[in-house]
Every structure is written in structure tokens, then in C-alpha cells.
Design a protein around this motif. Structure first.
Motif, PDB file in Angstrom:
ATOM      1  N   PHE A 203       0.839  -1.212   0.000  1.00  0.00           N
ATOM      2  CA  PHE A 203       0.000   0.000   0.000  1.00  0.00           C
ATOM      3  C   PHE A 203       0.871   1.259   0.000  1.00  0.00           C
ATOM      4  CE2 PHE A 203      -2.679  -3.250   2.009  1.00  0.00           C
ATOM      5  CZ  PHE A 203      -3.729  -3.236   1.104  1.00  0.00           C
ATOM      6  N   ILE A 204       1.985   1.200   0.727  1.00  0.00           N
ATOM      7  CA  ILE A 204       2.881   2.363   0.785  1.00  0.00           C
ATOM      8  C   ILE A 204       3.431   2.642  -0.612  1.00  0.00           C
ATOM      9  CG2 ILE A 204       5.030   3.284   1.768  1.00  0.00           C
ATOM     10  CD1 ILE A 204       4.462   1.557   4.273  1.00  0.00           C
ATOM     11  N   GLU A 205       3.915   1.590  -1.267  1.00  0.00           N
ATOM     12  CA  GLU A 205       4.515   1.770  -2.602  1.00  0.00           C
ATOM     13  C   GLU A 205       3.479   2.207  -3.639  1.00  0.00           C
ATOM     14  OE1 GLU A 205       6.583  -1.896  -3.259  1.00  0.00           O
ATOM     15  OE2 GLU A 205       8.192  -1.343  -1.870  1.00  0.00           O
ATOM     16  N   LYS A 206       2.260   1.698  -3.519  1.00  0.00           N
ATOM     17  CA  LYS A 206       1.226   2.003  -4.518  1.00  0.00           C
ATOM     18  C   LYS A 206       0.620   3.398  -4.333  1.00  0.00           C
ATOM     19  CE  LYS A 206      -2.912   0.047  -6.635  1.00  0.00           C
ATOM     20  NZ  LYS A 206      -3.955  -0.985  -6.542  1.00  0.00           N
ATOM     21  N   TYR A 207       0.386   3.800  -3.091  1.00  0.00           N
ATOM     22  CA  TYR A 207      -0.371   5.032  -2.856  1.00  0.00           C
ATOM     23  C   TYR A 207       0.441   6.185  -2.275  1.00  0.00           C
ATOM     24  CZ  TYR A 207      -4.339   1.939  -3.672  1.00  0.00           C
ATOM     25  OH  TYR A 207      -5.215   1.048  -4.230  1.00  0.00           O
ATOM     26  N   ARG A 208       1.731   5.968  -1.982  1.00  0.00           N
ATOM     27  CA  ARG A 208       2.566   6.993  -1.338  1.00  0.00           C
ATOM     28  C   ARG A 208       2.583   8.312  -2.098  1.00  0.00           C
ATOM     29  NH1 ARG A 208       7.773   4.737  -2.062  1.00  0.00           N
ATOM     30  NH2 ARG A 208       7.228   5.348  -4.170  1.00  0.00           N
ATOM     31  N   ASP A 209       2.863   8.270  -3.386  1.00  0.00           N
ATOM     32  CA  ASP A 209       3.046   9.505  -4.159  1.00  0.00           C
ATOM     33  C   ASP A 209       1.752  10.319  -4.258  1.00  0.00           C
ATOM     34  OD1 ASP A 209       5.568   8.602  -4.392  1.00  0.00           O
ATOM     35  OD2 ASP A 209       5.468   8.105  -6.526  1.00  0.00           O
ATOM     36  N   MET A 210       0.643   9.620  -4.503  1.00  0.00           N
ATOM     37  CA  MET A 210      -0.633  10.338  -4.606  1.00  0.00           C
ATOM     38  C   MET A 210      -1.028  10.907  -3.243  1.00  0.00           C
ATOM     39  SD  MET A 210      -2.839  11.344  -6.741  1.00  0.00           S
ATOM     40  CE  MET A 210      -4.288  12.344  -6.451  1.00  0.00           C
ATOM     41  N   ALA A 211      -0.807  10.104  -2.191  1.00  0.00           N
ATOM     42  CA  ALA A 211      -1.143  10.578  -0.829  1.00  0.00           C
ATOM     43  C   ALA A 211      -0.322  11.820  -0.493  1.00  0.00           C
ATOM     44  CB  ALA A 211      -0.876   9.469   0.179  1.00  0.00           C
ATOM     45  N   TYR A 212       0.969  11.776  -0.852  1.00  0.00           N
ATOM     46  CA  TYR A 212       1.855  12.917  -0.577  1.00  0.00           C
ATOM     47  C   TYR A 212       1.426  14.136  -1.410  1.00  0.00           C
ATOM     48  CZ  TYR A 212       6.069  15.778  -0.569  1.00  0.00           C
ATOM     49  OH  TYR A 212       6.955  16.832  -0.460  1.00  0.00           O
ATOM     50  N   SER A 213       1.073  13.900  -2.670  1.00  0.00           N
ATOM     51  CA  SER A 213       0.638  14.993  -3.558  1.00  0.00           C
ATOM     52  C   SER A 213      -0.616  15.675  -3.016  1.00  0.00           C
ATOM     53  CB  SER A 213       0.339  14.469  -4.962  1.00  0.00           C
ATOM     54  OG  SER A 213       1.524  14.080  -5.581  1.00  0.00           O
ATOM     55  N   LEU A 214      -1.521  14.865  -2.462  1.00  0.00           N
ATOM     56  CA  LEU A 214      -2.749  15.440  -1.891  1.00  0.00           C
ATOM     57  C   LEU A 214      -2.425  16.228  -0.623  1.00  0.00           C
ATOM     58  CD1 LEU A 214      -5.342  12.522  -2.280  1.00  0.00           C
ATOM     59  CD2 LEU A 214      -5.073  14.538  -3.717  1.00  0.00           C
ATOM     60  N   ALA A 215      -1.535  15.656   0.190  1.00  0.00           N
ATOM     61  CA  ALA A 215      -1.162  16.329   1.446  1.00  0.00           C
ATOM     62  C   ALA A 215      -0.503  17.676   1.162  1.00  0.00           C
ATOM     63  CB  ALA A 215      -0.237  15.436   2.250  1.00  0.00           C
ATOM     64  N   ILE A 216       0.401  17.700   0.192  1.00  0.00           N
ATOM     65  CA  ILE A 216       1.120  18.953  -0.103  1.00  0.00           C
ATOM     66  C   ILE A 216       0.173  19.983  -0.724  1.00  0.00           C
ATOM     67  CG2 ILE A 216       2.085  18.540  -2.438  1.00  0.00           C
ATOM     68  CD1 ILE A 216       4.779  19.566  -1.225  1.00  0.00           C
TER      69      ILE A 216
END
Lengths: 186, 129
Positions: A20-33
Motif C-alpha cells: 500500500f505504501i509503494e502504490k499510494y505513497r506519491d498520490m497521498a503525498y501529492s494530496l497532502a502537499i
């Protein structure tokens, strides 16, 4: 694949959560930023959101997609950090200005991929948190209005209004930024 | 949706696809995995709500029971009414239909509560916080 890994984690295989970390990390980070507008805070938010998702995995009944559930946690965590701090625009841009989409498209294609990414993110950074969040969910993650509504809690009408306003403002900001870029080159 | 609008949508999609950002820290995954390993294991929770299958069976039994009771009541009443005079029969009829008029909204209210129990419970369970 998501549900298989959820079962693995719930059966005690902690390392299955890496999927889950590898699959969703970038999108989750993009939303957070897009909400907190700060890279280190966005990293903290993303980590906290993943930890919360891991902790509440047993409560997740899989009636919605895992991504929708996770992004809702990310959004809630990011909004908590934002607290009552009011976000103001750095620059005043009149929204009465017209947008020449083909001109912007032409200007941006002249840039390298790295430069394009820089200016696009700079443009998004100057939008209101809700505006950049909805834009990313709709265009980057290609979510429908129902899913965006589940994450943000906004009505369909509200989402459409935000999309319209955010898109126009994004292009106005981008136009300004690209104008500076051209000037600095001359 | 007109062509211009579609073009703008496609252009925006193309640009936004390039906006995906990654965390700057190179050890982001490892630090997170360490926190995950140290955290208590997630506990599988059983749903507190009635299962949909059970609720449907309950619902169907309620409807059947209601219809059977109504038929039985009418049958008993019709046998009884044939032995009494017309004035008395009329009074009983008024009581019966009056009672029925009160009973129907009550039953509808009961069904509404049952449907809410079945479906609203499901919606509440989707909540994550």
C-alpha cells in the motif's frame, strides 16, 4: 490485489502493508502537499495517514475503494494540520482576465519535462487548499464526483464550482509564471 | 459537453498528470515501515449491524405474518357477524375499519424503522472516523 493484501495484513503479515505504501505513497503525498503547502509537513501528514490507515484497517469494510478511504484519511490529517490558519493568495490575480489555453499549452510544451513539472506544481501551490485538492483528485487521480464527495464531504454542485474556479485560476497563475520565465530568458 | 470544453479538460488532465510529487526523504518508506512494525496489530472488527440476509428474512416474515393475521381476523369476524343483526354488524364494521385505519400507519412506521435499521446502519459503518 488491494483486498488480498488487506487480508494478509489482518492475518498478521505486517510486511504486506508495504504494498500500500509503494502504490499510494506519491498520490497521498501529492494530496497532502496540495493542502498544507509545505513539503516536510506533507511528509509527516502522509506518514501519519498511513499509520492511521494501518491501525484502522480492521474497521475498513471495503464498501469503497481502499484509495478513496486512504485519501479521506490523508485529507482529514492535512486539514487538522492546517487548523484555523487562513490561507491567503500570495499574489492578487484578477479572475476577470481571459485565459488563452492554446497559448499556455504552446508555452509549456517549449519547456523540458522537469521545468514543466516545476511550473505546474508552482501553479498548484498558489491555489487554495480545497481548489488544488479537488483538481488533483479529478484530473490526476481521475476520480468521479461521487468519490471526490466521499473524500472532501462537498456536494456535487460544490465540486463542479470548485473545479471551474480552480481550473481558471490555475491557468491564470500558470500564465503569470510562464510570462516571468520568458522575461528572465530575454 | 462542447469540443472546447473537452479540449480544456484534456489539456488540464495532461498537465495535472505531470504534477505527481514524491516525498523528498529517501528513507521515507523505511521510516514508515519501522513505525508500522512497532505499531499494534490492526484488529479485525465484526460488524455490529444486522446482516442484510437476516434483515430480509425478518422483513418477509413480518409481511407474511401481517397478511395472515389480517385474513384470519377478517375470517373470524365474518363468521361472527353473520349471526348478529344489521345494526350490530355495522358497529363492528366501523370498529374494524377504524382500527385498521390506525393500524396501517403504525405498521408503515414500523417498516420504516426496520428499513432504517437495515440500511442506515450500513451507511454508518462506512464512516472511517
Amino acid at each position: 490485489m488491494d483486498s488480498e493484501n488487506i487480508q494478509k495484513v489482518l492475518n498478521g503479515d505486517v510486511h504486506a502493508f508495504r504494498y500500500f505504501i509503494e502504490k499510494y505513497r506519491d498520490m497521498a503525498y501529492s494530496l497532502a502537499i496540495s493542502i498544507v503547502k509545505n513539503s516536510s509537513v506533507a511528509e509527516e501528514v502522509t506518514q501519519d495517514a498511513f499509520l492511521k490507515a494501518y491501525d484502522s484497517l480492521g474497521k475498513f469494510e471495503q464498501r469503497s475503494k481502499f484509495s478513496t478511504w486512504l485519501y479521506k484519511i490523508v485529507t482529514n490529517e492535512a486539514l487538522k494540520r492546517l487548523r484555523k490558519k487562513e490561507f491567503k493568495y500570495n499574489k492578487e490575480i484578477s479572475e476577470l482576465n481571459t485565459v488563452d489555453y492554446s497559448e499556455i499549452n504552446h508555452s509549456i510544451t517549449e519547456l523540458t519535462e522537469q521545468e514543466q513539472k516545476y511550473y505546474i506544481n508552482k501553479g498548484l501551490d498558489q491555489l487554495l487548499p480545497n481548489d488544488s485538492l479537488v483538481l488533483k483528485l479529478f484530473y490526476l487521480e481521475e476520480m468521479n464526483l461521487k468519490e471526490i464527495g466521499e473524500i472532501t464531504g462537498f456536494s456535487h454542485t460544490n465540486i463542479k464550482t470548485i473545479l471551474h474556479r480552480a481550473r481558471k485560476r490555475f491557468y491564470l497563475v500558470l500564465k503569470e509564471e510562464l510570462k516571468h520565465e520568458i522575461k528572465s530568458l530575454l | 459537453m462542447n469540443k472546447d470544453h473537452l479540449d480544456i479538460d484534456n489539456l488540464t488532465r495532461g498537465l495535472l498528470k505531470k504534477s505527481l510529487q514524491k516525498p523528498a526523504s529517501s528513507d521515507f518508506d523505511e521510516v514508515l515501515m519501522q513505525k508500522i512494525i512497532q505499531a499494534p496489530m490492526p484488529v479485525k472488527q465484526k460488524s455490529n449491524g444486522i446482516s442484510t440476509k437476516k434483515a430480509w428474512i425478518f422483513w418477509i416474515f413480518t409481511v407474511v405474518f401481517f397478511i395472515v393475521s389480517l385474513l384470519l381476523f377478517t375470517w373470524i369476524l365474518s363468521g361472527y357477524l353473520s349471526e348478529v343483526n344489521d345494526g350490530y354488524k355495522l358497529t363492528i364494521n366501523y370498529i374494524f375499519y377504524g382500527g385498521l385505519a390506525l393500524f396501517v400507519p403504525l405498521v408503515l412506521y414500523y417498516f420504516d424503522a426496520l428499513v432504517q435499521l437495515m440500511f442506515i446502519k450500513k451507511i454508518q459503518n462506512v464512516s472511517i472516523t
